[in-house]
Design a protein around this motif. Structure first.
Motif, PDB file in Angstrom:
ATOM      1  N   ASN A  48      -4.250   2.754  -0.086  1.00 44.31           N
ATOM      2  CA  ASN A  48      -4.543   2.045   1.145  1.00 44.31           C
ATOM      3  C   ASN A  48      -3.866   0.507   0.998  1.00 44.31           C
ATOM      4  O   ASN A  48      -3.464   0.044   1.924  1.00 44.31           O
ATOM      5  CB  ASN A  48      -5.878   1.698   1.589  1.00 44.31           C
ATOM      6  N   VAL A  49      -3.681   0.006  -0.282  1.00 45.43           N
ATOM      7  CA  VAL A  49      -3.481  -1.551  -0.502  1.00 45.43           C
ATOM      8  C   VAL A  49      -2.091  -1.552  -0.624  1.00 45.43           C
ATOM      9  O   VAL A  49      -1.340  -2.550  -0.398  1.00 45.43           O
ATOM     10  CB  VAL A  49      -4.360  -2.133  -1.354  1.00 45.43           C
ATOM     11  N   PHE A  50      -1.474  -0.328  -0.947  1.00 45.17           N
ATOM     12  CA  PHE A  50      -0.139  -0.200  -1.756  1.00 45.17           C
ATOM     13  C   PHE A  50       1.067  -0.661  -0.429  1.00 45.17           C
ATOM     14  O   PHE A  50       1.844  -1.418  -0.833  1.00 45.17           O
ATOM     15  CB  PHE A  50       0.218   1.106  -2.048  1.00 45.17           C
ATOM     16  N   MET A  64      -1.220   2.048  -8.503  1.00 41.10           N
ATOM     17  CA  MET A  64      -1.624   1.783  -6.936  1.00 41.10           C
ATOM     18  C   MET A  64      -1.498   3.065  -6.266  1.00 41.10           C
ATOM     19  O   MET A  64      -2.355   3.176  -5.045  1.00 41.10           O
ATOM     20  CB  MET A  64      -0.569   0.716  -6.370  1.00 41.10           C
ATOM     21  N   ASN A  65      -0.574   4.045  -6.456  1.00 40.60           N
ATOM     22  CA  ASN A  65      -0.659   5.266  -5.742  1.00 40.60           C
ATOM     23  C   ASN A  65      -1.932   6.140  -5.821  1.00 40.60           C
ATOM     24  O   ASN A  65      -2.445   6.673  -4.847  1.00 40.60           O
ATOM     25  CB  ASN A  65       0.756   5.930  -6.230  1.00 40.60           C
ATOM     26  N   LEU A 105      -4.881   4.638  -7.512  1.00 37.12           N
ATOM     27  CA  LEU A 105      -6.222   4.124  -7.326  1.00 37.12           C
ATOM     28  C   LEU A 105      -6.332   3.209  -6.083  1.00 37.12           C
ATOM     29  O   LEU A 105      -7.586   2.757  -5.614  1.00 37.12           O
ATOM     30  CB  LEU A 105      -6.230   3.108  -8.375  1.00 37.12           C
ATOM     31  N   MET A 106      -5.290   2.630  -5.604  1.00 36.07           N
ATOM     32  CA  MET A 106      -5.324   1.833  -4.520  1.00 36.07           C
ATOM     33  C   MET A 106      -4.397   2.024  -3.253  1.00 36.07           C
ATOM     34  O   MET A 106      -3.513   1.173  -2.976  1.00 36.07           O
ATOM     35  CB  MET A 106      -5.222   0.264  -4.724  1.00 36.07           C
TER      36      MET A 106
END
Length: 414
Positions: free
Chosen positions: A28-30, A22-23, A25-26
């Motif tokens: 903003n979602v983390f 998540m750090n 690839l995503m």
């Protein structure tokens, strides 16, 4: 317990993978996932272990002190045993904190800027710290979580139970039953550890990326090296120069018990094996082994003290907090005294660490930074703990030969 270890390790791996994924690839979602899922999952586990701090410390220390039994046993054998345990714990945590200050495993930082700006509360002077160990209101001390005061009061109660002996049999049995209940609850809490490990590690690693991995590896290395140094230098010196035995001989003959301790991560569960191994393979007298090793399984936790010392310095470095001399002394005192209350079951070291962090003004939730590697270190430090118990038993047995040889009845009975 083996299945629990497996699931904790799996959760650790999944937490690292998910957090790093998540750090990268995503990012903003983390933050949203962390707020609604990772952090609550870890916080629930932390609250569960913090809930057990006061009862487990008070009950275990009362029993540990009272287990000395007949006051006559506080003679030469009892004095040597307790002195060995206290001194070895002091040496262990000194080695740990020294290595942590030299290596600085927490210097890269695991937190964002706001967390790094955390300010530790001002600590009292050395004199105030020593005076404040004695509580004016033990109930208030328990309510406020004043651990040094709780420890003092528990030792005081345990000493009274020892002196009064049969007059307080029912109270002692009550504490034993309470201890059984608390130990069961600790085991129940530890079954939530895989979920807590996943949430805390995913949150820590996801928020800091590869720096978290580097710092956890550095922390692991420092604790591991401290355990090895303490086992080889401290215990090896006692075996070689005091007990007059070969450390290699000791290691070879005691290794079966050490392997069981590593597998179970429980000094209590290993006690029957360690006593049998010490008596049969090391030649420790049964009368000495029966007194020293059970007492050691309750009050001698050098491996746990090493973890507490390194973890406290590590977390202080992560939060950019300079520990004062008074705070370092507080850590040393708590580690020595709390070893009496660190029960020989897996995971209790984390409960003691939460107590240590709170007493020096560091956030207990920072335990999440080390939880991922703690299970493996728990197995290692348990092996060191029981090795210390056996070393003390061998030392006492070898230095009390003349005394015991004067009592042939006891020798025949053993």
């Amino acid at each position: 317990m083996k299945n629990l270890t497996k699931w904790i390790l799996i959760s650790l791996l999944l937490g690292i993978i998910v957090g790093l994924g998540m750090n990268f690839l995503m990012p903003n979602v983390f933050d949203s996932v962390d707020y609604y899922f990772f952090s609550p999952l870890g916080d629930i586990f932390l609250r569960l272990i913090q809930m057990m701090v006061v009862p487990i410390v008070f009950i275990s220390i009362v029993l540990g002190t009272a287990s000395i039994g007949d006051p006559k046993k506080l003679g030469r054998i009892g004095g040597k045993t307790i002195a060995f345990f206290l001194l070895s714990t002091a040496v262990a945590i000194t080695i740990a904190m020294t290595l942590a200050f030299i290596v600085k495993p927490g210097s890269p930082g695991l937190m964002d800027e706001s967390a790094a700006n955390y300010e530790a509360s001002e600590s009292p002077s050395v004199v105030d710290t020593l005076v404040n160990i004695i509580p004016t209101n033990p109930i208030a001390a328990m309510t406020n979580g004043e651990m040094l005061q709780i420890i003092f009061f528990a030792i005081f109660i345990g000493f009274g139970l020892t002196i009064l002996s049969k007059k307080t049999d029912r109270i002692y049995r009550l504490f034993e039953q309470a201890n059984e209940l608390v130990m069961y609850l600790v085991m129940v809490v530890m079954y939530t550890a895989p979920f807590g490990a996943f949430g805390l590690i995913a949150s820590a690693v996801g928020g800091a990326g590869m720096e978290a991995i580097k710092s956890m590896a550095a922390y692991f290395l420092v604790v591991f090296v401290a355990l090895i140094i303490h086992a080889i230098v401290t215990y090896g010196s006692v075996i070689k120069f005091v007990a007059k035995k070969s450390p290699i001989w000791f290691l070879k003959n005691f290794s079966p018990a050490m392997s069981v301790a590593f597998g179970t991560a429980s000094s209590g569960a290993t006690l029957p094996v360690s006593m049998k191994t010490a008596q049969e393979n090391l030649g420790v007298r049964k009368s000495v082994s029966s007194f020293v090793q059970p007492l050691g399984a309750t009050i001698n936790m050098d491996g746990t003290a090493i973890m507490q010392g390194v973890a406290t310095v590590f977390i202080a470095q992560v939060y950019a907090v300079d520990l004062s001399f008074t705070q370092l002394l507080t850590v040393l005192l708590i580690a020595i005294l709390a070893s009496v209350g660190t029960a020989g079951v897996p995971g209790v070291g984390l409960i003691m660490l939460a107590m240590v962090l709170d007493q020096v003004g560091l956030p207990p939730e920072a335990i999440g930074l080390i939880l991922g590697v703690d299970r493996l270190l728990d197995m290692m430090r348990t092996a060191v703990n029981i090795t210390g118990d056996a070393t003390c038993a061998l030392f006492v047995s070898e230095t009390e030969k003349d005394l015991e040889e004067k009592n042939p009845t006891e020798e025949q009975a053993s």
